[in-house]
Design a protein around this motif. Structure first.
Motif, PDB file in Angstrom:
ATOM      1  N   UNK A   1      26.993  54.138  97.819  1.00  0.00           N
ATOM      2  CA  UNK A   1      26.474  54.376  96.358  1.00  0.00           C
ATOM      3  C   UNK A   1      26.981  53.932  95.334  1.00  0.00           C
ATOM      4  N   UNK A   2      26.322  53.128  94.553  1.00  0.00           N
ATOM      5  CA  UNK A   2      26.857  52.431  93.209  1.00  0.00           C
ATOM      6  C   UNK A   2      25.718  52.677  92.034  1.00  0.00           C
ATOM      7  N   UNK A  60      21.308  51.537  86.370  1.00  0.00           N
ATOM      8  CA  UNK A  60      21.078  50.400  87.431  1.00  0.00           C
ATOM      9  C   UNK A  60      21.882  50.851  88.511  1.00  0.00           C
ATOM     10  N   UNK A  61      21.127  50.615  89.682  1.00  0.00           N
ATOM     11  CA  UNK A  61      21.693  51.168  91.117  1.00  0.00           C
ATOM     12  C   UNK A  61      21.539  49.858  92.140  1.00  0.00           C
ATOM     13  N   UNK A  62      22.522  49.070  92.274  1.00  0.00           N
ATOM     14  CA  UNK A  62      22.348  48.217  93.333  1.00  0.00           C
ATOM     15  C   UNK A  62      22.552  48.806  94.675  1.00  0.00           C
ATOM     16  N   UNK A  63      23.124  50.178  94.728  1.00  0.00           N
ATOM     17  CA  UNK A  63      22.905  50.886  96.056  1.00  0.00           C
ATOM     18  C   UNK A  63      22.762  52.312  95.826  1.00  0.00           C
ATOM     19  N   UNK A  94      36.249  59.289  98.088  1.00  0.00           N
ATOM     20  CA  UNK A  94      36.545  59.021  96.754  1.00  0.00           C
ATOM     21  C   UNK A  94      35.502  58.618  96.005  1.00  0.00           C
ATOM     22  N   UNK A  95      35.238  59.190  94.742  1.00  0.00           N
ATOM     23  CA  UNK A  95      34.207  58.785  93.870  1.00  0.00           C
ATOM     24  C   UNK A  95      34.628  58.145  92.442  1.00  0.00           C
ATOM     25  N   UNK A  96      34.589  56.870  92.327  1.00  0.00           N
ATOM     26  CA  UNK A  96      35.145  56.106  91.316  1.00  0.00           C
ATOM     27  C   UNK A  96      34.466  56.010  89.978  1.00  0.00           C
ATOM     28  N   UNK A  97      35.067  55.824  88.945  1.00  0.00           N
ATOM     29  CA  UNK A  97      34.548  55.641  87.635  1.00  0.00           C
ATOM     30  C   UNK A  97      35.434  54.611  86.887  1.00  0.00           C
ATOM     31  N   UNK A  98      34.796  53.412  86.316  1.00  0.00           N
ATOM     32  CA  UNK A  98      35.263  52.428  85.647  1.00  0.00           C
ATOM     33  C   UNK A  98      34.628  51.963  84.527  1.00  0.00           C
ATOM     34  N   UNK A  99      35.463  51.851  83.675  1.00  0.00           N
ATOM     35  CA  UNK A  99      34.654  51.294  82.456  1.00  0.00           C
ATOM     36  C   UNK A  99      35.757  51.174  81.203  1.00  0.00           C
TER      37      UNK A  99
END
Length: 388
Positions: A1-2, A60-63, A94-99
């Motif tokens: 999921x992305x 936006x949901x690529x996956x 793990x769930x990741x957040x990046x920005x």
């Protein structure tokens, strides 16, 4: 999921959904928030069996996919994210957040153990979101704050043709406010339900800018009604439910019907300022005394011994030559501030008895051009018996 989403949209969505998170729970998964990425949207939801909250925002949901993230930690992370688009995804456990150059990871909870959210009851009407939030805030001040007495921490809603009435009481005061209500079925029977006051205040405040709030009830008055049913609030992609509570508040009709009271009218802001001023010398829980006179004066007094204060304001009094009453200054101030009208009307019976506050017509102003009725708000206070 992305998915990729604007930082502010993510923060607002997580804040909304986290309102349903329990402060403490023996079931760890109830402390999680479900993130469901679908085509072009992200839905975030939380549930603790007493309340649920969900919100859907563009992304936006690529996956596509779902992940159950630790709610409080996710909320803390979102609040410190840089002001930049955020890319999120799941990597194993793990769930990741990046920005904005920052990267966070947090553990994933077992999604299969998470309970299904309750189905939303069908809407039965709408209310103006701003009016509803304002009414809840003005009534909630009279709800109890002691969780050891939960029955006093509730707000009662009465839905009937054209009117939604909210009421709350902590035994020492009783606030009632009515706002317009648009039922979807004409001639529907009046329904009374009781909900947690603190949660209703949070929900209504969050929905205040959505324009209109749709309210739904599950089987009102039936076996799934109060004590077993749900009330739902929807607006602008935000949805929440509360489990209805058993019991109801005392009927305020008889409490508000005072027999042959003296009636005093004074300027609301002037009185509130005077209460704040003289109360600075009062010890905690010590009352402020109000001496009304038919001569057109109201004298406020507070304090004992050498630590005293007084102030005079103008007021009219009908039904008695002189009358004194004393109130908890905090309660009196909250009651006065819950009105918008420039003048407030006191119906008084005397020391230690009920006093009913309501908006008084402004003698110096013409009626509203649109014929609007005066403020439909009443606040009952118990006066202090002992006057000194």
């Amino acid at each position: 999921m992305e998915f990729r989403i604007e930082r502010n949209a993510l923060v607002e969505a997580v804040v909304w959904a986290s309102r349903s998170l329990p402060a403490r729970s023996p079931v760890p998964v109830l402390g999680g928030l479900m993130l469901d990425a679908g085509r072009g949207r992200l839905r975030i939801s939380g549930f603790d069996y007493e309340a649920s909250a969900s919100i859907e925002v563009p992304a936006q949901t690529p996956s596509v996919g779902k992940v159950l993230a630790t709610g409080r930690r996710l909320l803390d992370i979102c609040r410190v994210l840089p002001d930049a688009p955020v890319e999120c995804g799941s990597e194993g456990t793990r769930f990741t957040l990046e920005g904005g150059g920052a990267r966070f990871g947090l553990s994933i909870l077992p999604r299969e153990e998470y309970p299904a959210l309750p189905e939303l009851p069908a809407p039965c009407g709408t209310v103006d979101a701003a009016q509803f939030a304002d009414a809840v805030a003005r009534v909630a001040i009279a709800a109890g704050r002691d969780d050891s007495l939960p029955v006093l921490t509730r707000i009662q809603l009465r839905l009937e043709d054209g009117a939604l009435t909210l009421a709350a009481s902590d035994r020492y005061r009783y606030a009632v406010r009515t706002v317009p209500w648009k039922p979807w079925a004409a001639g529907s029977e009046a329904v009374e339900v009781v909900v947690p006051g603190r949660r209703l205040a949070e929900i209504s405040k969050s929905l205040a800018k959505t324009g209109a709030v749709r309210i739904g009830l599950s089987s009102p008055g039936g076996p799934d009604g109060p004590g077993g049913g749900l009330i739902a609030f929807e607006g602008d992609g935000m949805r929440t439910t509360l489990r209805l509570l058993e019991g109801r508040l005392p009927r305020y009709g008889k409490l508000f019907a005072l027999e042959r009271p003296a009636v005093a009218v004074t300027q609301r802001e002037a009185l509130a300022e005077a209460v704040r001023r003289v109360a600075v010398v009062a010890e905690q829980n010590c009352p402020v005394r109000l001496d009304f006179s038919a001569r057109g004066t109201l004298i406020l007094q507070a304090g004992y011994g050498d630590d005293v204060a007084s102030q005079q304001v103008t007021a009219t009094l009908d039904g008695a030559d002189d009358l004194a009453a004393a109130f908890n200054p905090g309660y009196l101030l909250e009651a006065l501030n819950s009105f918008d009208a420039p003048h407030v009307r006191f119906e008084l019976l005397g020391p230690g008895q009920r006093a009913l506050l309501s908006a008084a017509p402004d003698a110096d102003a013409d009626a509203d051009a649109d014929g609007a009725a005066r403020e439909d708000h009443r606040h009952l206070l118990m006066s202090v018996r002992q006057l000194s």
